[in-house]
Motif scaffolding. Structure first.
Motif, short mmCIF file in Angstrom:
data_model
loop_
_atom_site.label_atom_id
_atom_site.label_comp_id
_atom_site.label_asym_id
_atom_site.label_seq_id
_atom_site.Cartn_x
_atom_site.Cartn_y
_atom_site.Cartn_z
N TRP A 1 34.25 42.44 34.07
CA TRP A 1 34.98 41.21 34.36
C TRP A 1 35.79 41.38 35.64
N ILE A 2 35.97 40.29 36.37
CA ILE A 2 37.00 40.21 37.40
C ILE A 2 38.21 39.57 36.72
N THR A 3 39.37 40.15 36.94
CA THR A 3 40.56 39.61 36.30
C THR A 3 41.77 39.82 37.20
N LEU B 1 34.59 45.98 47.66
CA LEU B 1 35.19 44.93 48.49
C LEU B 1 36.69 44.87 48.31
N LEU B 2 37.16 44.96 47.07
CA LEU B 2 38.60 44.92 46.82
C LEU B 2 39.30 46.10 47.46
N GLU C 1 43.07 44.79 48.16
CA GLU C 1 43.47 43.70 47.26
C GLU C 1 44.22 44.28 46.06
N GLN C 2 45.42 43.75 45.82
CA GLN C 2 46.25 44.24 44.73
C GLN C 2 46.33 43.26 43.57
N ALA D 1 34.79 33.82 49.24
CA ALA D 1 34.50 33.64 50.66
C ALA D 1 34.11 34.95 51.34
N ASP D 2 34.69 36.06 50.85
CA ASP D 2 34.40 37.37 51.45
C ASP D 2 33.23 38.08 50.79
#
Length: 292
Positions: free
Chosen positions: A42-44, A21-22, A27-28, A62-63
């Motif tokens: 982990w998401i960080t 997704l990122l 997404e940066q 949301a996405d």
């Protein structure tokens, strides 16, 4: 300047989906960290303001669609400058395959290199890969195996070099003619810095290019492409054309459920080539070798 760290532990399955997704969102600010030996992820992300961190998390949730994220909210904490620069280090460990070792540079003073083996020092920073991900390991292990079977006299092209791990590993294996490119100039810069870190400056021809311009007029006995499956399939003709006679094309970045589709697409273009694949966790590689 204050730095705020956002962090939330997720399942390995969710981590895979979030990475996809990122990448789609380009997404940066957020990233996925994985500790494979401990089977944790982990998401960080690091932000200049707490509200900015929470906004990034809200947008991701949301996405996320059907991705199973934890019900809890991420921890957001302010870090002293020294802490945020070093906080990522806990997630990266040394690893090896065959006679090659990939070791975080902060272990340089304590790591004992076994006799007859080689080491690639890695400094992930906030954007530099360590090879801990299965997609990189699949390519590295395949490359080591091919080098053992056919020798290292041939040329190597690393298409989409990212941090330069694969290209520099090829040099450590003994390949002398190694080229690597990425469509992101920052990735090329980081790759060159990592070459300097390992006293390998000038040993790889790093340059900016995409899967059309980067491969134009070039062939190699070993072509590596650790890229998303949809991109691999879109440029199947360019990738296959870049493989020299009796050479091999090693593909990764393929989810295991995508493997058969990728195999079909490449087999249609590379008719008569020998095809091999492996699955590691939720990821797979695909290696095609020309007979002539």
């Amino acid at each position: 300047m204050a730095v705020f760290e956002l962090k939330l532990e997720v399942s390995l399955a969710a981590a895979v989906a979030i990475e996809e997704l990122l990448a789609e969102r380009e997404e940066q600010r957020l990233m996925v960290l994985e500790d494979k030996p401990a089977a944790r992820a982990w998401i960080t992300g690091y932000f200049e303001a707490r509200d900015e961190a929470l906004e990034a998390w809200s947008a991701l949730r949301a996405d996320a669609g059907t991705i199973e994220l934890p019900a809890s909210e991420p921890e957001v904490r302010e870090l002293p400058d020294a802490d945020w620069k070093n906080s990522y280090k806990a997630h990266f460990k040394a690893w090896k395959f065959g006679k090659l070792n990939w070791v975080p540079v902060w272990e340089k003073e304590t790591f004992a290199l076994p006799a007859g083996e080689a080491v690639l020092w890695l400094d992930p920073g906030m954007a530099f890969g360590t090879g801990n991900h299965e997609t990189t390991r699949l390519v590295v292990e395949r490359m080591v195996s091919i080098a053992g079977q056919t020798g290292t006299a041939g040329r190597v092209i690393d298409a989409g070099c990212g941090s330069g791990i694969l290209a520099l590993s090829a040099v450590l294996l003994g390949y002398r003619d190694v080229a690597a490119f990425d469509n992101d100039a920052e990735a090329v810069r980081v790759s060159e810095e990592n070459a300097v870190l390992n006293d390998l400056a000038g040993r790889v021809e790093f340059y900016v290019g995409d899967l059309v311009t980067g491969l134009a007029g070039r062939q190699a006995e070993l072509v590596l492409a650790n890229i998303q499956a949809d991109v691999l399939m879109r440029f199947v003709n360019e990738l296959c054309a870049s493989v020299a006679p009796r050479g091999s094309l090693v593909l990764s970045g393929i989810l295991s459920q995508e493997l058969e589709r990728v195999r079909e697409v490449f087999a249609a273009v590379a008719a008569g080539w020998r095809v091999e694949s492996r699955v590691m966790g939720e990821w797979a590689d695909l290696t095609l070798t020309r007979s002539s």
